[in-house]
Design an enzyme around this catalytic site. Structure first.
Site, short mmCIF file in Angstrom:
data_model
loop_
_atom_site.label_atom_id
_atom_site.label_comp_id
_atom_site.label_asym_id
_atom_site.label_seq_id
_atom_site.Cartn_x
_atom_site.Cartn_y
_atom_site.Cartn_z
N HIS B 132 -22.88 114.70 42.79
CA HIS B 132 -21.41 114.73 42.88
C HIS B 132 -21.03 115.88 43.83
O HIS B 132 -21.76 116.87 43.90
CB HIS B 132 -20.87 114.98 41.47
CG HIS B 132 -19.39 114.88 41.32
ND1 HIS B 132 -18.52 115.86 41.74
CD2 HIS B 132 -18.62 113.90 40.78
CE1 HIS B 132 -17.28 115.49 41.45
NE2 HIS B 132 -17.31 114.30 40.88
N ASP B 209 -26.81 119.35 36.05
CA ASP B 209 -25.43 118.88 35.96
C ASP B 209 -25.42 117.78 34.90
O ASP B 209 -25.93 116.68 35.13
CB ASP B 209 -25.00 118.34 37.33
CG ASP B 209 -23.62 117.69 37.31
OD1 ASP B 209 -23.08 117.47 36.21
OD2 ASP B 209 -23.09 117.39 38.40
N GLN B 212 -22.30 113.76 33.35
CA GLN B 212 -22.37 112.35 32.97
C GLN B 212 -23.34 112.09 31.82
O GLN B 212 -23.22 111.09 31.13
CB GLN B 212 -22.78 111.50 34.18
CG GLN B 212 -21.77 111.51 35.30
CD GLN B 212 -20.45 110.86 34.90
OE1 GLN B 212 -20.41 109.90 34.13
NE2 GLN B 212 -19.36 111.39 35.42
N LYS B 235 -15.35 114.72 29.19
CA LYS B 235 -16.22 113.56 29.36
C LYS B 235 -17.02 113.29 28.09
O LYS B 235 -17.78 112.33 28.02
CB LYS B 235 -17.17 113.78 30.54
CG LYS B 235 -16.45 113.75 31.90
CD LYS B 235 -17.44 113.52 33.01
CE LYS B 235 -16.98 113.98 34.36
NZ LYS B 235 -15.88 113.28 34.95
N CYS B 373 -16.52 110.70 44.60
CA CYS B 373 -16.92 112.07 44.97
C CYS B 373 -18.41 112.16 45.28
O CYS B 373 -19.06 113.17 44.98
CB CYS B 373 -16.53 113.08 43.89
SG CYS B 373 -14.77 113.28 43.73
#
Lengths: 144, 415
Positions: B132, B209, B212, B235, B373
């Protein structure tokens, strides 16, 4: 026809549509029609960057009237763009600069002007006004 | 009520779970909402909404320095939320949990603080081709500042990492590896545990990261052995504006503070300021107290569900949607890695994803369209964007059916 007469005509055209599908089918149809911009103007420096759909806009001054041509790579955006061009093109720069584009709201497509849509339409309208203001300041304006 | 299809998902009572999320009962453009934009943000269970209201109606107050009752209550709740987070991701302790605004801020914190102290012109920062922008730009900025070089692990056509290439670039001994656990655009689940082991052998520190992955995989930081991990509350069914940066204590301790201000100091004189202990050293200013407490409630909610059932339910949704969408003529799915989270990116022939998204919206279906993104990833596939349907455990087969009907409608209208 004046800018507002064209807007009113579009509004009454849209009043005939029964549901969202008819409305969007009409817009998509407008989008499918031949490019509203000449290929020569479909180039990088005429690109208005929306987040998702590309919009190209060209403006020129002929006989005291501003002529706009535009295009988009997305059909719905292109349909919307061609309506805005139909409303604003072929009018004196000063009229365009002061025009109030109320038809988009009145035909129930206000969401396409919201910032989140990022479809380039908002930027295009702003750019059209900038062109008009620039042309207007170049012209010797009749007393208004 | 929705069809009985949802209840067919085994071992998770999806219809009952749907009742916990008030927004799922709303109508959009005259249709019952089909929410398939969970990769962008997830919906909030009633318990989170009630926690936020209870916070503001009963204990709202500033944390840490107040001697009065409310401040102590708010501080207790805020610190309890930190412990909930630590427990959820299996951190060694709450001192390793830093509350941030979101994933992006966590990555920026590490890039700035760690990057400035660790990187020099002879160093390399390694990222992947599926990151991202939030896990690209902070590293580009710190590389520009320190003279370090940014290198990219390439991906294969089906959307998984080129692991051979990863091993080769790791031999160059990068200083830092920053990698996503799940691709937001493609859904690919990366074998981060394996890659972290390789990176550690090469001497690199690793940031994961987890923006997600947090809602799907419930990452365990000790099992992964990552050095840093960042995610966003919104999220994972929590509020917006709150996020978490996990870091191993020894690295966080050694890192200089990032932002200066209140709460992060021990003593301030005009000659010299000494800094507070972890985690407060990295929490300058009044934090998002309600957000942190709301995030704690979201994780509590999630912990009340059986993780294996949640994963199985999402797996069934993914398989059902993949099968059904694949049968639509001209539809191409981007991201067909064998290990995927419940995310499907697709395009249909030459149709512009924006046009498809507008038609789906008119039919009450929320998806995301565009480049998500991840512009370098779009360049890799040579497309301007995709339509992305991202599913959570509260989605059901009926949602997938509605998506497919919407796509068919879009095809017939746009062709």
């Amino acid at each position: 026809m004046t800018i507002n007469e064209t807007q009113d005509e579009l509004i009454s055209e849209f009043e005939m549509f029964g549901d969202w599908m008819e409305k969007y089918e009409y817009i998509i149809q407008l989008g499918k029609e031949v490019p509203v911009i000449e290929e020569a103007y479909r180039r990088e420096e005429n690109l208005i960057r929306g987040c998702q759909a590309k919009v190209w806009l060209h403006a020129e001054l002929a006989d005291g009237l501003v002529k706009f041509t535009a295009d988009s790579d997305a059909l719905i955006t292109k349909g919307l763009v061609s309506m805005v061009v139909k409303v604003l093109s072929g009018h004196p720069a000063a009229r365009i600069a002061e025009a109030d584009l109320y038809f988009i709201d009145r035909i129930g497509l206000k969401e396409h002007l919201s910032a989140t849509r990022s479809n380039g339409l908002v930027s295009m309208v702003r750019q059209m006004k900038f062109y008009a203001m620039a042309f207007a300041s170049e012209q010797t304006l009749p007393k208004s | 009520m929705q069809s009985t299809a949802g209840t067919a998902i085994r071992s998770l009572d999806v219809e009952r779970i749907r009742m916990d999320f008030p927004i799922l009962q709303t109508q959009v453009n005259g249709f019952p909402l089909v929410y398939l934009d969970n990769g962008a943000t997830s919906q909030k269970p009633r318990s989170v909404l009630q926690t936020l209201e209870r916070y503001y109606t009963t204990i709202n107050s500033n944390v840490h320095r107040g001697v009065h009752h409310l401040s102590q209550e708010a501080t207790d709740a805020y610190e309890a939320a930190r412990r909930t987070v630590a427990h959820f991701i299996h951190a060694a302790g709450p001192q390793e949990i830093i509350f941030t605004r979101g994933t992006t801020e966590g990555i920026n914190l590490v890039a700035s603080s760690l990057g400035r102290s660790r990187l020099s012109p002879k160093d390399t920062v390694l990222i992947t081709a599926m990151e991202h922008h939030s896990n690209i730009v902070p590293w580009q900025m710190i590389c520009e500042e320190t003279g370090a070089r940014l290198k990219i692990i390439p991906i294969l056509d089906r959307g998984d990492l080129d692991l051979e290439a990863a091993r080769r670039v790791l031999e160059e001994k990068p200083g830092i590896l920053a990698i996503t656990q799940v691709s937001n655009t493609l859904g690919t689940i990366n074998p981060v545990k394996q890659i972290i082991a390789w990176a550690h052998q090469a001497g690199a520190l690793v940031l994961v990261d987890a923006a997600q992955s947090i809602q799907h995989l419930h990452p365990d930081v000790q099992d992964l052995d990552c050095d840093f991990l960042a995610f966003s509350g919104h999220k994972v069914f929590g509020p917006t504006g709150i996020g978490v940066l996990y870091g191993k204590e020894k690295f966080l301790d050694a890192m200089p503070p990032w932002q200066g201000g209140g709460d992060m100091i021990r003593t301030v004189t005009f000659d010299k300021t000494t800094y507070n202990d972890l985690p407060y050293k990295f929490e300058a200013g009044t934090p998002h107290i309600a957000g942190a407490i709301g995030l704690g409630a979201a994780l509590d909610y999630l912990q009340g569900l059986d993780p294996a059932s949640v994963l199985a339910c999402e797996g069934q949704l993914l398989a059902y949607a993949t099968g059904k969408l694949s049968r639509i003529p001209g539809l191409r799915i981007y991201g067909t890695a064998p290990q995927k989270a419940s995310v499907i990116s697709f395009n249909i022939g030459k149709l512009h994803p924006y046009d498809v998204g507008v038609i789906l919206d008119q039919a009450g279906i929320a998806v995301r369209t565009g480049h998500h993104c991840t512009q370098p990833l779009m360049d890799f596939y040579g497309i301007p964007g995709t339509v992305r349907a991202s599913m959570a455990f509260y989605n059901n087969f009926n949602d997938v059916d509605r998506l497919c009907q919407g796509v068919e409608k879009a095809i017939s209208m746009l062709n």
